[in-house]
Each structure stands twice: as C-alpha cells, then as structure tokens.
Design an enzyme around this catalytic site. Structure first.
Site, PDB file in Angstrom:
ATOM      1  CG  HIS A  56     -38.830  10.434 154.798  1.00 52.17           C
ATOM      2  ND1 HIS A  56     -38.656  11.110 155.810  1.00 52.17           N
ATOM      3  CD2 HIS A  56     -39.606   9.375 155.237  1.00 52.17           C
ATOM      4  CE1 HIS A  56     -39.715  11.053 156.675  1.00 52.17           C
ATOM      5  NE2 HIS A  56     -40.058   9.739 156.369  1.00 52.17           N
ATOM      6  CG  ASP A  77     -39.488  14.849 153.935  1.00 53.24           C
ATOM      7  OD1 ASP A  77     -39.123  13.787 153.612  1.00 53.24           O
ATOM      8  OD2 ASP A  77     -40.701  15.312 154.071  1.00 53.24           O
ATOM      9  CG  ASP A 124     -41.352   9.470 160.316  1.00 55.80           C
ATOM     10  OD1 ASP A 124     -40.929   8.899 159.250  1.00 55.80           O
ATOM     11  OD2 ASP A 124     -42.355  10.201 160.496  1.00 55.80           O
ATOM     12  CD  GLU A 182     -43.381  10.179 153.933  1.00 62.94           C
ATOM     13  OE1 GLU A 182     -44.427   9.243 154.006  1.00 62.94           O
ATOM     14  OE2 GLU A 182     -42.935  10.593 154.912  1.00 62.94           O
ATOM     15  CD  GLU A 183     -42.839  12.927 157.371  1.00 61.60           C
ATOM     16  OE1 GLU A 183     -44.010  12.871 157.594  1.00 61.60           O
ATOM     17  OE2 GLU A 183     -42.204  12.080 158.298  1.00 61.60           O
ATOM     18  CG  HIS A 226     -45.507  12.751 162.168  1.00 62.82           C
ATOM     19  ND1 HIS A 226     -46.842  12.501 161.427  1.00 62.82           N
ATOM     20  CD2 HIS A 226     -44.742  12.132 161.740  1.00 62.82           C
ATOM     21  CE1 HIS A 226     -46.154  12.263 160.118  1.00 62.82           C
ATOM     22  NE2 HIS A 226     -45.041  11.770 160.327  1.00 62.82           N
TER      23      HIS A 226
END
Length: 451
Positions: free
Chosen positions: A90, A92, A123, A156-157, A423
């Site tokens: 992903h 995003d 990520d 996705e996030e 994150h």
C-alpha cells in the site's frame, strides 16, 4: 549472503531503489483528505502506475474504490501454464504526527546510522520497492517464471475498506494461486519471519454530551456534569486494574502457541521507559498477538494552551480495538459500543459511531508456497531458519482475499521490524532488510514456479 546472480543483481539495484523510495516518500499520501490534499495520494498512485508500466506490466489500471481512494493494479504475464502470484503493498501512510518531533523531515528520505528515515519507508512504500527489486532481479536472470499481479492499495491505514469492497465486486481481478502481502515484517532485524496471524480492528468514535454549552467552572463547577470527566470515566472502564482490555463480554484470555516474545525484548523494542511497567496479563506474545487490545487514539477537548476555566459540555474520543483471530470483528464492535453506552456516568447522553473495521486473519502454513519461501529465506539469510510469528496489527484485506480465494496460500512478509518504528515519529527502514527480502522474494517466485 553467498554470492548468486539474483543477490548480486539486487545489490547493484539498491542505489536506484533508494532514489525511487525517496521520490515515493515525498508524496504526503495520507488518505485522510480532511488533513492532507487528495492530490498527494493521486500523485503517488500515478507514480506507481508509471513504475509498473516501465517494468512491462499490462492491464495497468487506477481503481476507483468505494471509499473515494485509488488502488493501482497491474499484471505481468509469465510463461504459458505458469502459476499466478499476487503481490500486495500500500502507498498510503499514517500522518507524521508531530512533524517537529522528527529528527529529519518525515516526507524527505534521509540516511542516518545505516537506516533510511521517512514516513512510509517501511510501511509500506518500501514494500512496493521490495516487489520491484525482486521482479527486476528475476528479469535480469532468466525472466519471471510466474504470472504476476500487483495491487497497491491507497487507504489501508484508514481502515475504510475501499479495496476490500472493490475486490468483492470484481472477484476475478485479484485471483491467484498464492498471495504475498508485503506489509508485515521480521520479528527482529536479520531473523527471517513469515507472519501467520493478524489481529483485526474496529474503530469507534464516542461522543458524550451533558450541557447545552460550556459553563464557568467557578459559578457552576461542582454540580454541573462535566462531559470531559464523564468521557474519562468511560474510557477508564475499558481497562482492568492491571491494564488488560476489559470490554464487557469480550473474551481476553487466549494464549499464543509459537515464537516466544520475552518481556526484556519487548521493553527494548517498545522503548519502555525505565521503571515503567508493562500492562496486561499473560505472556507478551499472548497480549500482543492473541488477545484484544483497546487504545484511545484521539480525544477532542480543549488544549492546555488557551484553555479557559470552563465545565465542558461535550467531549469525543476515537477508540481502536484490536481483535485477535477467533473473534468476529463485527461482534466485537457491538460489544464495544454496548460497553461505552453502559458505562457513561451521570445519565450523560452518549452516541457511538463505527468508523472502520477489519477482520482478524490466520494463515495456513502447510502448503508448497510456505515451503518455497522457507527455502528462499535460508539463502537470503544464511545460517537462519525462517520463523513463524504473530502480528498485533491489522491488514483487513487478508480476510477478504482468504474468503474470495480459499485455495490460495497467503504469505505475509515485509520491512516493518521493531526498529522501523512504523506509525511513530522517525519511521525508518533497514536497507539490508530491503535487500535480503527482495532476494528472498525473487528466489521464492523461482522456487514456487519449479515446485
């Protein structure tokens, strides 16, 4: 790593991959368009489209998914009669949180202490580069021996389910014999790991109202019901005294049967401050891989700077509940909302709204794809044996794909090892891991085709 043509090719391509990752990281592709321009996500999607086209992919498409974002799809034909492998990543990313807290700018790839820093490096923009490196290495050494589909998600996030809904509406699009999800990570740097379970997730927004408007705390405080205080009470009710998640009716005693996760290692990975205890009961693996975990991820209330002496009339919070395999996320959502509504004090008015949901996932590890990956990992990580581990995070698409394609094996690998700090502030990726996992994926595709 022993010398072999695939490994040598990946090593030679790493400087180019760094430049490409820097370009991709520069897009502020957070799929929360109230905070970040949609144009940034669209630009990232077009960058990926161009990258796939340059690699010879056919049927490239920007998929407008029902949540208002775009996913990128492409297909690379292989030999006639070959198996089909779907590669997922992903583009995003999570918001950068406090940009001032980053050592270097979050959307500018920076090398420091042997790692590459920037939002999305691990990520999961780095996961897309991992797929590209693997395919480039194969093309330079005899060709890609399978049909390859690539899908790169755009939300996705956010957990808004756009790609899941699109896949359900077009079930033939992502059909494959094996699916490689490039959005997990090794248990630690240098230890090859395939993730076998994921917790699901539900997101619930709760709002508490007590007054028609804010009041002077001197004139009315002491009798007027404070909405912020009521919210604090209900949020505190979500945890037992030891910090364990305590949502009424939600089972929270499962145990993890697999790779151990010591408290010492966890404290190091999580950077727990000296003297601060861990929360919950059971082993660390039980707590982060096999049991539910509630987290208050945001509260709407006055900031300290500029606050006035007022009794608050309204307060809101956003709650994340991670749901382990064996628990239905929809049922967990019902239990969480019922708990919040039951535990608000003083007869305060409470409303709850679900804002996102994804089911947990458990992989079947007995098939040929997992054996092919184990053999590939042994070459990419000399002297190490591939391990199986759980992951406390969520990838909602996994369960959708498992439901649509029950015969397909699903493998979860990736760059999000503990030192990556995904994150969080100062997210980074190990270029050594990017190199080794790209080699592993290339060799896996070759092994799987021959099996």
């Amino acid at each position: 790593m022993p010398s072999n043509p695939v490994a040598e090719t990946v090593a030679s391509l790493l400087p180019r991959a760094k430049e490409e990752l820097a370009e991709l990281v520069a897009f502020r592709s957070v799929a929360d368009f109230a905070q970040f321009p949609k144009s940034e996500s669209e630009a990232a999607a077009h960058w990926i489209t161009d990258a796939l086209r340059a690699e010879g992919f056919a049927d490239i498409a920007l998929l407008d998914t029902p949540d208002g974002t775009q996913s990128v799809y492409g297909r690379l034909p292989g030999p006639e009669g070959a198996k089909t492998v779907l590669l997922y990543a992903h583009y995003d990313v999570q918001p950068p949180l406090d940009e001032a807290g980053w050592t270097t700018p979050p959307f500018e790839l920076t090398e420091r202490d042997g790692r590459w820093y920037g939002r999305g490096t691990a990520d999961c923009k780095g996961g897309f580069l991992m797929h590209l490196l693997a395919l480039r290495a194969l093309r330079a050494n005899g060709g890609v021996p399978v049909h390859v589909k690539v899908i790169v998600e755009g939300s996705e996030e956010q957990g808004t389910g756009g790609l899941e809904q699109y896949a359900e509406q077009h079930p033939e699009l992502l059909a494959a014999d094996t699916i490689v999800i490039g959005d997990a990570g090794n248990f630690r740097v240098g230890l090859p790991t395939v993730t076998t379970s994921l917790r699901g997730m539900t997101m619930v927004r709760v709002q508490v109202d007590t007054l028609a408007g804010n009041l002077h705390s001197g004139q009315f405080g002491g009798a007027a019901p404070d909405a912020l205080a009521a919210l604090i009470r209900v949020l505190d009710s979500l945890r037992a005294e030891d910090g364990s998640t305590a949502v009424d009716g939600l089972e929270a005693t499962a145990v993890w049967d697999g790779l151990d996760y010591t408290e010492e290692q966890f404290r190091k990975d999580a950077k727990v401050l000296d003297g601060v205890g861990l929360i919950g009961a059971g082993s660390v693996a039980d707590r982060v891989w096999a049991r539910p975990a509630v987290t208050v991820i945001g509260i709407d209330c006055p900031p300290v700077v500029g606050a006035t002496p007022s009794v608050q009339s309204r307060a809101r919070a956003l709650i994340s509940l991670r749901v382990p395999p064996g628990v239905d996320a929809a049922e967990a959502t019902k239990l969480l909302r019922a708990h919040l509504e039951a535990h608000v004090p003083w007869g305060a008015r409470v409303t709850t709204e679900q804002t996102g949901q994804g089911q947990p996932f458990r992989a079947d590890t007995a098939g040929p794809a997992h054996r092919a990956m184990a053999d590939a990992m042994a070459v990419a990580y000399p002297g190490e044996t591939m391990q199986y581990a759980g992951h406390g995070g969520s990838i909602p698409l996994c369960n959708t794909l498992a439901g649509l394609y029950p015969q397909a094996e699903i493998l979860l690998i990736g760059l999000s090892e503990p030192e990556a700090w995904i994150h969080a502030v100062d997210e980074s990726v190990s270029p050594d891991e990017l190199e080794r996992l790209s080699v592993a994926e290339a060799l896996f595709l070759r092994n799987y085709a021959a099996g």
